[in-house]
Enzyme design. Structure first.
Site, PDB file in Angstrom:
ATOM      1  N   GLU B  60       0.798  -1.218   0.167  1.00 45.96           N
ATOM      2  CA  GLU B  60       0.032  -0.128   0.051  1.00 45.96           C
ATOM      3  C   GLU B  60       0.731   1.187   0.038  1.00 45.96           C
ATOM      4  O   GLU B  60       0.442   2.275  -0.650  1.00 45.96           O
ATOM      5  CB  GLU B  60      -0.951   0.087   1.277  1.00 45.96           C
ATOM      6  CG  GLU B  60      -2.308  -0.884   1.275  1.00 45.96           C
ATOM      7  CD  GLU B  60      -1.859  -2.290   1.328  1.00 45.96           C
ATOM      8  OE1 GLU B  60      -0.844  -2.592   1.874  1.00 45.96           O
ATOM      9  OE2 GLU B  60      -2.648  -3.330   1.335  1.00 45.96           O
ATOM     10  N   HIS B 129      -9.258  -5.145  10.855  1.00 44.38           N
ATOM     11  CA  HIS B 129      -9.871  -4.934   9.535  1.00 44.38           C
ATOM     12  C   HIS B 129     -11.183  -4.226   9.821  1.00 44.38           C
ATOM     13  O   HIS B 129     -11.924  -3.957   8.794  1.00 44.38           O
ATOM     14  CB  HIS B 129     -10.155  -6.227   8.975  1.00 44.38           C
ATOM     15  CG  HIS B 129      -8.822  -6.988   8.425  1.00 44.38           C
ATOM     16  ND1 HIS B 129      -7.670  -7.209   8.975  1.00 44.38           N
ATOM     17  CD2 HIS B 129      -8.732  -7.392   6.918  1.00 44.38           C
ATOM     18  CE1 HIS B 129      -6.801  -7.827   8.199  1.00 44.38           C
ATOM     19  NE2 HIS B 129      -7.288  -8.138   7.088  1.00 44.38           N
TER      20      HIS B 129
END
Lengths: 369, 325
Positions: B60, B129
């Site tokens: 990322e 998450h």
């Protein structure tokens, strides 16, 4: 998929090596172009010295001329000048916070640079960026970034943009030797290699990540890490502008023609501290600094070479130096005389939309005080 | 009008903007061959090819940073984060580089990037998450933050986000991806920063955004049927820029406010809203402003308990009744 990495370019640390001067990219230089390179290096040196004096001195009101950090480029001049002198229309540059040299090498006005250091509205970023954040997009210079290694993915993005738009060009993403251990750098290496992006990662290895020597911070050879990504790599000495140009030209041509990235380590040395506030003698010795200055000073090395070539004389070199001193002085005068931004300027340049209200499409509040 | 899922609405927005502007590219993990981790980008690779729809490695900081750099050169990347929760490994790129580069360059550089992906709890995937970082993102001047609740809003707002010249962070919701709603067949845009009154009422204003809009509408229906209470539901749709005027107009009508958010309470979006409402409509309030948030702990895994940790219609209903007592 990985090609054999290109051979390391071994270079004995001698002060003058004329073989690089005969490399095609250097042999093609006119005397005027050589003098221009020399002049740029001298201008960087004098700009940095003047900014250091401004930093440690006081203004008329008794306050500091320059706030924050000041990372000086003294000793490393041949790198920015050598690399930026190879830029074509679609070649881009991005670097970290030791960014004054690159800014001058791409042609930014030293008045605007000094004014930025002084935090003045006439500065290249209107006094909003400071020493670490010089930008000139019209000269393909994308900063000037403060977080170690954080600019390297952006550099890959510039290379991606060049390729996406179908241009023959490149991005040179500069970092210090301290940046090579940042994760973002390795993610950037992988993307550039995986997607065949024309990005040259340039490690300006001045031996110290702040006060920590390379031996105490980095395992293995810095540029050789490129092999793990199937990238070409090279090493060269950064005190010889001819060598910097000869080495970088080779990798830039591959980048432009074949869309291939590379890692180039350029060995150099900085005379000043990591920043101005630096204890210096806790992690290195004065002798070490003096030895480098005496044997490898990039300006002296190039001056000697150019005099030997008959391009320069001692007198003409002195004139260039005088002009550089005068330019730096004029930049400081300009900065000193310039106004600061106003409190009303604080909220300008935040959003494109708030700066272009007639073209705004969003609604609602953008600011909360 | 067509009935589209939220997922399809986002996909249609991407496809339309990819068609309209050759500078738009879609990038992210599994957006191409895999057809999207949540199938949002299904079919886009086949239609637009690998130059426009690119699979990135799990990296990322690298690929988000690359997109930011490309956007400075005029490419318009729409980057998918498989979960917004993964923004933490790209935090420096998102909030130092994208958010600040215009300012630090004195307005010389624009960063027209969109970063999109789901940001929600409620799927029993544990704390790592389940982050909802809209407050953290919106705390950075220079960025825009959008959290759509319906297919109609998701499509119209995403198209506006892609055309925007500032960095826009677009927070979707995996629980809503399968929800259907009416979406016009003709092209439309919804401006960023415009709230939407999703239900009109007179006794209480619920100010909310994202999935809690849907839950608040269910609660409002129950309150009407079972308690004869008329609730107005204001969907912010965009957190920054913020349409505080629509909120204040509703407050001046109902005089009571409940802020509902899928955020932890401390320094959440609701804290800012509550401050602004009291500062600008103090005399219009008949009761202290109420606030219903996710229960203040990392997201619990245990499926039935996670449903209780998050806002849900019953929790909203209780909080509303408490305000009207």
């Amino acid at each position: 998929m990985s090609k054999k990495p290109s051979a390391t370019i071994e270079q004995k640390p001698t002060a003058s090596n004329t073989s690089h001067g005969q490399a095609p990219v250097n042999a093609a230089l006119t005397p005027a172009q050589k003098i221009e390179l020399f002049s740029q290096m001298v201008r960087i040196r004098r700009f940095e010295e003047r900014s250091h004096r401004a930093y440690t001195g006081k203004n008329a009101a008794g306050g500091a001329n320059i706030g924050g950090f000041l990372h000086l480029y003294n000793g490393q001049e041949a790198i920015a000048v050598g690399c930026c002198s190879l830029m074509g229309k679609h070649d881009h540059v991005i670097t970290a916070y030791r960014d004054h040299g690159h800014a001058i090498a791409v042609g930014m006005d030293t008045k605007a640079l000094m004014a930025e250091l002084y935090g003045k509205v006439t500065g290249c970023s209107k006094g909003k960026g400071g020493s670490m954040h010089f930008f000139s997009p019209e000269r393909n210079y994308w900063g000037g970034h403060g977080i170690v290694g954080g600019q390297i993915p952006l550099g890959v993005g510039l290379a991606y943009g060049v390729k996406y738009k179908g241009h023959k060009g490149s991005a040179m993403a500069f970092m210090g030797d301290g940046a090579v251990n940042q994760g973002a750098v390795h993610e950037a290496y992988n993307l550039a290699a995986l997607w065949n992006l024309p990005c040259i990662f340039v490690i300006e290895n001045n031996g110290y990540s702040m006060g920590t020597s390379q031996a105490r911070s980095s395992a293995g050879e810095l540029a050789k890490r490129a092999e793990g990504y199937g990238m070409a790599w090279g090493v060269c000495e950064g005190h010889d502008v001819y060598e910097v140009r000869a080495t970088m030209d080779k990798f830039l041509q591959i980048a432009r023609e074949e869309c291939k990235p590379a890692v180039v380590e350029i060995r150099t040395y900085r005379y000043r501290g990591h920043s101005v506030a630096d204890p210096d003698n806790t992690y290195r010795t004065k002798t070490e600094i003096e030895d480098y200055r005496r044997t490898k000073d990039p300006i002296q090395v190039f001056q000697t070479a150019l005099i030997a070539e008959g391009v320069l004389t001692t007198e003409s070199a002195e004139k260039i130096d005088e002009a550089a001193r005068a330019e730096a002085e004029a930049a400081a005068d300009f900065a000193d005389a310039s106004p600061y931004p106003t409190p009303e300027d604080i909220q300008k340049d935040v959003y494109w939309e708030s700066d272009n209200p007639d073209q705004r499409t969003s609604q609602g509040r953008l600011f909360f005080n | 009008m067509s009935q589209l899922t939220y997922r399809e609405a986002v996909r249609h927005a991407l496809a339309e903007e990819l068609t309209r502007d050759p500078n738009v590219v879609v990038m992210g993990e599994e957006v191409g061959q895999f057809q999207g981790a949540y199938k949002v980008t299904q079919g886009l690779l086949e239609k637009f090819g690998p130059k426009r729809v690119a699979d990135t490695p799990i990296s990322e900081a690298g690929f988000i940073g690359m997109g930011i750099g490309a956007s400075m050169l005029g490419v318009r990347p729409v980057m998918e984060l498989m979960f917004w929760s993964f923004y933490s490994v790209a935090f420096d790129q998102i909030l130092n580089n994208a958010a600040n580069v215009r300012y630090m360059s004195g307005g010389q550089i624009n960063c027209p990037i969109v970063i999109r992906g789901p940001a929600n709890g409620g799927t029993n995937v544990g704390a790592t998450h389940s982050h909802t970082p809209e407050n953290i993102l919106a705390a950075h001047p220079g960025v825009k933050v959008v959290v759509p609740s319906t297919p109609y809003d998701a499509k119209g707002l995403l198209k506006s986000a892609i055309r925007d010249n500032d960095p826009v962070f677009f927070l979707e919701n995996t629980v809503l991806y399968g929800e259907k709603g009416e979406v016009p067949d003709e092209e439309y845009l919804i401006p960023l920063g415009k709230a939407d009154v999703k239900r009109e009422g007179k006794d209480l204003t619920i100010v909310t955004y994202g999935r809690p809009v849907i839950q608040s509408l269910i609660a409002a229906e129950l309150l009407a049927k079972e308690h004869d209470i008329s609730v107005e539901v204001v969907d912010l749709r965009t957190i920054r820029p913020l349409d505080i005027d629509t909120v204040l107009a509703s407050v001046r009508k109902t005089h009571r406010v409940l802020v509902v958010e899928e955020q932890k309470p401390f320094c959440g979006v609701g804290a800012q809203l509550t401050y602004m409402i009291q500062a600008e409509a103090f005399d219009d309030l008949d009761a202290p402003i109420g606030r219903l948030c996710t229960i203040d702990a990392p997201a619990i895994y245990s499926p039935p308990v996670e449903a209780e940790q998050l806002p849900n219609p019953q929790r909203i209903l209780k909080a509303a009744l408490a305000l009207l007592d």
